[in-house]
Design an enzyme around this catalytic site. Structure first.
Site, PDB file in Angstrom:
ATOM      1  N   CYS A   2      47.368  35.771  48.087  1.00  0.00           N
ATOM      2  CA  CYS A   2      48.776  34.465  48.066  1.00  0.00           C
ATOM      3  C   CYS A   2      47.743  33.387  49.390  1.00  0.00           C
ATOM      4  O   CYS A   2      47.286  33.966  50.212  1.00  0.00           O
ATOM      5  CB  CYS A   2      49.551  34.677  48.670  1.00  0.00           C
ATOM      6  SG  CYS A   2      50.515  36.154  47.205  1.00  0.00           S
ATOM      7  N   ARG A  27      42.447  31.197  45.727  1.00  0.00           N
ATOM      8  CA  ARG A  27      43.086  32.768  46.260  1.00  0.00           C
ATOM      9  C   ARG A  27      44.099  32.782  45.412  1.00  0.00           C
ATOM     10  O   ARG A  27      44.820  34.111  44.934  1.00  0.00           O
ATOM     11  CB  ARG A  27      43.444  32.474  47.911  1.00  0.00           C
ATOM     12  CG  ARG A  27      43.153  32.149  48.659  1.00  0.00           C
ATOM     13  CD  ARG A  27      43.514  32.011  50.135  1.00  0.00           C
ATOM     14  NE  ARG A  27      44.626  33.396  50.552  1.00  0.00           N
ATOM     15  CZ  ARG A  27      44.057  34.072  51.112  1.00  0.00           C
ATOM     16  NH1 ARG A  27      42.119  34.324  51.481  1.00  0.00           N
ATOM     17  NH2 ARG A  27      44.172  35.669  51.449  1.00  0.00           N
ATOM     18  N   TRP A  74      49.903  33.932  43.925  1.00  0.00           N
ATOM     19  CA  TRP A  74      48.873  35.378  42.924  1.00  0.00           C
ATOM     20  C   TRP A  74      50.223  36.337  43.077  1.00  0.00           C
ATOM     21  O   TRP A  74      49.777  37.321  43.865  1.00  0.00           O
ATOM     22  CB  TRP A  74      47.798  35.473  43.600  1.00  0.00           C
ATOM     23  CG  TRP A  74      47.117  36.618  42.965  1.00  0.00           C
ATOM     24  CD1 TRP A  74      46.838  38.058  42.937  1.00  0.00           C
ATOM     25  CD2 TRP A  74      46.141  36.592  41.410  1.00  0.00           C
ATOM     26  NE1 TRP A  74      46.299  38.362  42.099  1.00  0.00           N
ATOM     27  CE2 TRP A  74      45.017  37.660  41.089  1.00  0.00           C
ATOM     28  CE3 TRP A  74      46.093  35.293  40.679  1.00  0.00           C
ATOM     29  CZ2 TRP A  74      45.349  37.496  40.423  1.00  0.00           C
ATOM     30  CZ3 TRP A  74      44.952  35.165  39.498  1.00  0.00           C
ATOM     31  CH2 TRP A  74      44.713  37.039  39.163  1.00  0.00           C
ATOM     32  N   ASN A  98      51.474  37.028  52.242  1.00  0.00           N
ATOM     33  CA  ASN A  98      50.176  37.249  51.874  1.00  0.00           C
ATOM     34  C   ASN A  98      50.369  39.284  51.759  1.00  0.00           C
ATOM     35  O   ASN A  98      50.512  39.023  52.849  1.00  0.00           O
ATOM     36  CB  ASN A  98      49.351  36.457  51.491  1.00  0.00           C
ATOM     37  CG  ASN A  98      47.951  37.473  51.417  1.00  0.00           C
ATOM     38  OD1 ASN A  98      48.341  38.166  49.925  1.00  0.00           O
ATOM     39  ND2 ASN A  98      47.129  36.875  52.273  1.00  0.00           N
ATOM     40  N   GLY A  99      50.699  39.808  50.443  1.00  0.00           N
ATOM     41  CA  GLY A  99      50.463  40.854  51.206  1.00  0.00           C
ATOM     42  C   GLY A  99      51.471  41.847  50.284  1.00  0.00           C
ATOM     43  O   GLY A  99      51.339  41.252  49.119  1.00  0.00           O
ATOM     44  N   GLU A 482      27.038  48.798  32.773  1.00  0.00           N
ATOM     45  CA  GLU A 482      27.113  47.712  33.719  1.00  0.00           C
ATOM     46  C   GLU A 482      26.021  47.670  34.457  1.00  0.00           C
ATOM     47  O   GLU A 482      26.466  45.525  34.699  1.00  0.00           O
ATOM     48  CB  GLU A 482      28.275  48.493  34.819  1.00  0.00           C
ATOM     49  CG  GLU A 482      29.274  47.819  35.515  1.00  0.00           C
ATOM     50  CD  GLU A 482      29.812  46.229  34.786  1.00  0.00           C
ATOM     51  OE1 GLU A 482      29.694  46.009  33.968  1.00  0.00           O
ATOM     52  OE2 GLU A 482      30.099  45.663  36.383  1.00  0.00           O
ATOM     53  N   LYS A 486      25.561  43.263  33.791  1.00  0.00           N
ATOM     54  CA  LYS A 486      25.321  42.323  35.283  1.00  0.00           C
ATOM     55  C   LYS A 486      23.732  41.379  34.940  1.00  0.00           C
ATOM     56  O   LYS A 486      24.270  39.873  35.340  1.00  0.00           O
ATOM     57  CB  LYS A 486      25.127  43.083  36.681  1.00  0.00           C
ATOM     58  CG  LYS A 486      26.541  43.555  37.177  1.00  0.00           C
ATOM     59  CD  LYS A 486      27.854  42.747  37.471  1.00  0.00           C
ATOM     60  CE  LYS A 486      28.496  41.736  36.280  1.00  0.00           C
ATOM     61  NZ  LYS A 486      29.365  42.834  35.429  1.00  0.00           N
ATOM     62  N   GLU A 489      23.730  38.586  32.075  1.00  0.00           N
ATOM     63  CA  GLU A 489      24.585  37.595  32.333  1.00  0.00           C
ATOM     64  C   GLU A 489      24.938  36.820  34.082  1.00  0.00           C
ATOM     65  O   GLU A 489      24.499  35.292  33.506  1.00  0.00           O
ATOM     66  CB  GLU A 489      26.326  38.083  32.620  1.00  0.00           C
ATOM     67  CG  GLU A 489      26.776  38.663  33.822  1.00  0.00           C
ATOM     68  CD  GLU A 489      28.322  38.873  33.648  1.00  0.00           C
ATOM     69  OE1 GLU A 489      28.873  38.375  32.664  1.00  0.00           O
ATOM     70  OE2 GLU A 489      28.393  40.128  33.898  1.00  0.00           O
ATOM     71  N   HIS A 505      13.846  58.932  22.487  1.00  0.00           N
ATOM     72  CA  HIS A 505      14.265  58.476  21.511  1.00  0.00           C
ATOM     73  C   HIS A 505      13.627  57.435  21.314  1.00  0.00           C
ATOM     74  O   HIS A 505      13.991  57.265  20.508  1.00  0.00           O
ATOM     75  CB  HIS A 505      15.114  58.963  20.776  1.00  0.00           C
ATOM     76  CG  HIS A 505      15.358  60.440  21.297  1.00  0.00           C
ATOM     77  ND1 HIS A 505      15.701  61.484  20.536  1.00  0.00           N
ATOM     78  CD2 HIS A 505      16.429  61.428  22.270  1.00  0.00           C
ATOM     79  CE1 HIS A 505      15.630  62.459  20.719  1.00  0.00           C
ATOM     80  NE2 HIS A 505      16.525  63.218  22.274  1.00  0.00           N
ATOM     81  N   LYS A 604      34.822  32.460  31.993  1.00  0.00           N
ATOM     82  CA  LYS A 604      35.662  34.107  32.670  1.00  0.00           C
ATOM     83  C   LYS A 604      36.960  34.318  32.137  1.00  0.00           C
ATOM     84  O   LYS A 604      37.089  36.155  31.694  1.00  0.00           O
ATOM     85  CB  LYS A 604      36.703  33.213  33.309  1.00  0.00           C
ATOM     86  CG  LYS A 604      37.160  34.439  34.623  1.00  0.00           C
ATOM     87  CD  LYS A 604      36.231  35.458  35.012  1.00  0.00           C
ATOM     88  CE  LYS A 604      36.359  36.307  35.928  1.00  0.00           C
ATOM     89  NZ  LYS A 604      35.989  37.094  36.648  1.00  0.00           N
TER      90      LYS A 604
HETATM   91  O1  M6R Z   1      39.737  39.504  31.205  1.00  0.00           O
HETATM   92  P1  M6R Z   1      38.624  40.686  30.510  1.00  0.00           P
HETATM   93  O2  M6R Z   1      38.271  42.244  31.413  1.00  0.00           O
HETATM   94  O3  M6R Z   1      39.497  41.057  29.231  1.00  0.00           O
HETATM   95  O4  M6R Z   1      37.652  40.233  29.861  1.00  0.00           O
HETATM   96  C1  M6R Z   1      36.483  40.838  29.291  1.00  0.00           C
HETATM   97  C2  M6R Z   1      34.759  40.392  29.783  1.00  0.00           C
HETATM   98  O5  M6R Z   1      35.395  39.511  29.087  1.00  0.00           O
HETATM   99  C3  M6R Z   1      34.319  40.628  30.883  1.00  0.00           C
HETATM  100  O6  M6R Z   1      34.501  41.805  31.308  1.00  0.00           O
HETATM  101  C4  M6R Z   1      32.941  40.220  30.811  1.00  0.00           C
HETATM  102  O7  M6R Z   1      32.222  40.884  30.083  1.00  0.00           O
HETATM  103  C5  M6R Z   1      32.354  40.422  31.772  1.00  0.00           C
HETATM  104  N1  M6R Z   1      31.872  38.623  32.273  1.00  0.00           N
HETATM  105  C6  M6R Z   1      30.789  40.880  32.660  1.00  0.00           C
HETATM  106  O8  M6R Z   1      31.216  40.648  33.875  1.00  0.00           O
END
Ligand code: M6R
Length: 609
Positions: A2, A27, A74, A98-99, A482, A486, A489, A505, A604
C-alpha cells in the site's frame, strides 16, 4: 503493498496528501482514504476504487486541517471496499498501515472479547484497537503505540494521528518501507520518495524498530524501547520518474529485485514456526475433501501456466496426488473430465484472465471444487472460486511477470505440503525438513540476484542473435519455457523452450555457431544428462550458456558460459534458477532498446478470449 503519506506543517494538509498519494498509486489502488485533524476532531474520508474517486468526493468539501495522513490500498486481508479502506479509527485515533499482521486473527478475537467492535475485515484494524486499548489504560500516545507494536507479529509501516495530540504525527516501521522528510517548518512521511519529492529532497529512511514523532519543526526517532536513535538525512537528487521506480530503470527490474520481499510476504503467517508445519488458515477447504479427492487439475495461461507445470512436480511428488496441467484456453474446449472428486486450481496473477476464468467456471459447473491462486485481492477469480490462496507479491506493473511467478511457486509448494499432510503421505518430520528449505528461500533468491553482472555481460552477445534455445529437465523443464517466454516477450528475439531430452528429436538440427542454448543445469539427479546435452551443443559449435551452481562450473565443457546461483533444495530450486533467466531477458531487451515494461502488442491482463 500500500502507499502511505503524512503531513504536518502550516499548509492545508489535504492537497498535499492527495498529490502524494497520486505518486504512490503504482503501489496499488483498489481504495484510498485520508484522516484530517480538523480542530480537535479527526475527520475520515474513504472511497473504493482509484484515488480519483476519493478526490472527486472531496472536491466540494473544505478542510482547514494542517495535519493529516493518507493511504492508497492494495488489498491483502479483506476485499477492496470502503469499509476495508484505510484509515481505520478507534477511540480518538486514526491509523494507516502497509504490511501484513500475521497474528491478527488471535489479536482480533481477544479484542472482540474485550468489547472492541470491528468495522472492517482488515488485519490493520487490530493495531488501531490495540493502541486505543493501551490509551484506555492510561498510556500516552507514544507509549501506547510502542505497547501495541510489541504485541503484533509481522510487517508494518504505520502512521497514526491522535485527537489528544494535535501537534504530532507518529510513525513506526518494521519490515515495510517508510521515509521521513523535512521541509521548511513542515514534516512529511511516506512509503516512498516520490510522494514528497515535490516538497523537499531531505529524507530520513526509517529502519526496522524505529518509532518517529513528527511535529512541524522537528522529527525525533526512538527505538521500540523508547531509546533515542540517530538516523542520517540523505539528499535525494532523483527526478520524479526515477523515484517512482525506486531508482530502477524499469518496473520489471524493480520487481525482479523485490522477489525476496515478495516471497517473505507470501510466507507471512503461513508457517507455524513453533510446530514447524504449514498453516494455511486462509485455504478454507474441507480437510476430508482434500484427503479423499482423486486428482488435481491446474489451469492457467502464460507464465502462470509455467508455474502450474512446476506445481505438478511439487504436488505429485510431495502429496502423491495425480496432477494434470492444462493451458486454460485448451481446457475449455476439450470437454475435460472433471467432477466432484477433482480439485481445480486456477493460477493467475491478475485473477481476470478470460481463458482461466472460463476454465474455472466450466470446472465448477461440472462439480469440481475450485481453488484460485491469485495476486489481486477481490479479482473475479477470487470471488468465483470456492477458495483462494493469495500470492502477496504486491502490484506487478511490468507486463513481463516475475515476482508473481516466484510467489506462485511458493504458494504451490505450501499447497503440496498441506495436501501431503492431509492425506498422510508426508510425516511431520518430512514437513519440518521441507519447511526449513522454504524459510531460507528469500535469502537464496537475494544471493541469486548477485548474478546480475554476469547476465548483463552475456546479454551483449545474445542481443545480436535471431534465435535462442532454452533446455531443461524435470522440474526445470518449465523454466526453459519461462526463460524463452521472458526473452521473446520483451526483446522480440525468437526463443523456444524444450525438454532437454527432446533435443535429439528435432531441435538439434538448428544448432550451429549462431545458436545460443541456455541450459538449466542444477546439481540434481538429472545433472549428468543435462551435462550430456551441453556436450552435444558444444560438439555442434553451438554456444551453451549454463545456468548452474558453483560446484559444477569445473565440469562444464570448454567454451561453455556459466551463470551461477546458490545451490538450493530440490523442489525450490526453480525459484532460484529463474532469477538469471529474468535478468538475462531484461538486459537483452535493454540492449535492444525495446519497451521493457510495456512490450508491443501485449497487455498486463488479458481479459478477452
Ligand atoms: O494474470 P495471469 O497470470 O492470468 O496472466 C497470464 C498471462 O497472460 C501472463 O502470465 C503473461 O504470459 C505474462 N506477460 C508473461 O510474462
Amino acid at each position: 503493498m500500500c502507499g502511505i503519506v503524512g503531513y504536518i506543517g502550516p499548509q492545508p494538509a489535504l492537497p498535499i496528501l492527495i498529490e502524494g498519494l497520486t505518486r504512490l498509486e503504482y503501489r496499488g489502488y483498489d481504495s484510498a482514504g485520508v484522516a484530517l485533524l480538523e480542530g480537535d476532531a479527526i475527520e475520515i474520508r474513504r472511497a473504493e476504487g482509484k484515488l480519483a474517486v476519493l478526490a472527486g468526493q472531496l472536491r466540494d468539501e473544505r478542510f482547514a486541517a494542517t495535519l493529516g495522513i493518507g493511504h492508497t490500498r492494495w488489498a491483502t486481508h479483506g476485499r477492496p471496499s470502503e469499509q476495508n479502506a484505510h484509515p481505520h479509527a478507534s477511540h480518538g485515533l486514526a491509523l494507516v498501515h502497509n504490511g501484513i499482521i500475521e497474528n491478527f486473527v488471535e489479536l482480533r478475537e481477544r479484542l472482540e472479547q474485550e468489547g472492541f467492535r470491528f468495522a472492517s475485515e482488515t488485519d490493520t484494524e487490530v493495531i488501531a484497537h490495540l493502541i486505543a486499548r493501551h490509551r484506555r489504560q492510561g498510556l500516552a500516545p507514544s507509549q501506547a503505540i510502542r505497547a501495541a507494536l510489541a504485541e503484533v507479529r509481522g510487517a508494518y509501516a504505520v502512521a497514526v494521528v491522535f485527537e489528544a495530540e494535535p501537534e504530532t504525527l507518529y510513525a513506526a516501521r518494521n519490515g515495510s518501507p517508510l521515509v521521513l522528510a523535512k521541509g521548511e517548518g513542515e514534516s512529511f512521511l511516506a512509503s516512498d520518495i516520490p510522494a514528497v519529492l515535490a516538497h523537499t529532497r531531505e529524507m530520513i529512511f526509517m529502519e526496522d524498530g524505529d518509532v518517529a514523532a513528527l511535529s512541524a519543526g522537528e522529527i525525533t526517532i526512538t527505538s521500540l524501547a523508547g531509546e533515542p536513535v540517530a538516523r542520517e538525512t540523505t539528499h535525494i537528487d532523483w527526478n520524479p520518474v526515477m523515484a517512482e521506480k525506486a531508482g530502477f530503470k524499469h518496473f520489471m527490474l524493480k520487481e525482479i529485485y523485490e522477489q525476496p520481499r515478495a516471497i517473505n510476504d507470501t510466507l507471512a503467517g503461513r508457517i507455524h514456526q513453533g510446530e514447524q508445519r504449514v498453516a494455511l488458515a486462509d485455504l478454507g477447504l474441507d480437510v476430508e475433501f482434500l484427503r479423499t479427492m482423486r486428482r488435481v487439475v491446474m489451469v492457467a495461461c502464460g507464465t502462470s501456466w509455467h508455474a502450474a507445470l512446476v506445481g505438478k512436480y511439487m504436488v505429485e511428488q510431495l502429496a502423491g496426488v495425480g496432477v494434470e496441467v492444462d493451458i486454460a484456453s485448451e481446457f475449455r474446449y476439450r470437454k475435460p473430465i472433471v467432477g466432484p472428486r477433482t480439485l481445480l486450481v486456477a493460477i493467475s496473477q491478475s485473477g481476470e484472465t478470460a481463458d482461466t476464468l472460463a476454465a474455472l467456471r466450466q470446472a465448477k459447473a461440472q462439480g469440481a471444487t475450485t481453488l484460485s491462486i491469485c495476486n489481486v485481492v477481490g479479482s473475479t477469480m477470487t470471488r468465483e472460486a470456492d477458495a483462494t490462496l493469495y500470492t502477496h507479491a504486491g502490484p506487478e506493473i511490468g507486463v513481463a511477470s516475475t515476482k508473481a511467478f516466484t510467489t506462485q511457486l511458493v504458494v504451490l509448494y505450501l499447497l503440496a505440503l498441506h495436501l501431503g499432510r492431509a492425506n498422510g503421505r508426508l510425516s511431520g518430520d518430512d514437513e519440518a525438513t521441507l519447511l526449513r528449505d522454504l524459510i531460507t528461500l528469500p535469502t537464496m533468491v537475494e544471493e541469486a540476484l548477485a548474478c546480475a553482472p554476469a547476465c548483463e555481460r552475456l546479454a551483449k552477445g545474445l542481443a545480436e542473435r535471431r534465435d535462442v534455445l532454452y533446455l531443461g529437465r524435470g522440474i526445470h523443464f518449465p523454466l526453459a519455457l519461462e526463460g524463452a517466454l521472458k526473452l521473446k516477450e520483451i526483446s522480440y528475439i525468437h526463443a523456444e523452450g524444450y525438454p532437454a531430452g527432446e533435443m535429439k528429436h528435432g531441435p538439434i538440427a538448428l544448432i550451429d555457431e549462431e545458436m545460443p542454448v541456455v541450459c538449466l543445469l542444477p546439481d540434481d539427479d538429472l545433472m549428468e544428462k543435462m551435462l550430456s546435452n551441453v556436450e552435444e551443443v558444444r560438439a555442434r559449435d553451438g554456444v551453451p550458456i549454463a545456468i548452474t551452481q558453483p560446484a559444477l562450473v569445473d565440469t562444464l565443457p570448454e567454451g561453455t558460459e556459466a551463470i551461477t546461483v546458490p545451490p538450493c533444495s530440490r523442489y525450490l530450486c526453480p525459484v532460484v534458477m529463474v532469477v538469471p533467466l529474468q535478468l538475462l531477458a531484461y538486459y537483452v531487451a535493454l540492449r535492444r532498446g525495446t519497451d521493457v515494461d510495456q512490450p508491443r502488442n501485449l497487455a498486463k491482463s488479458v481479459t478477452v478470449e
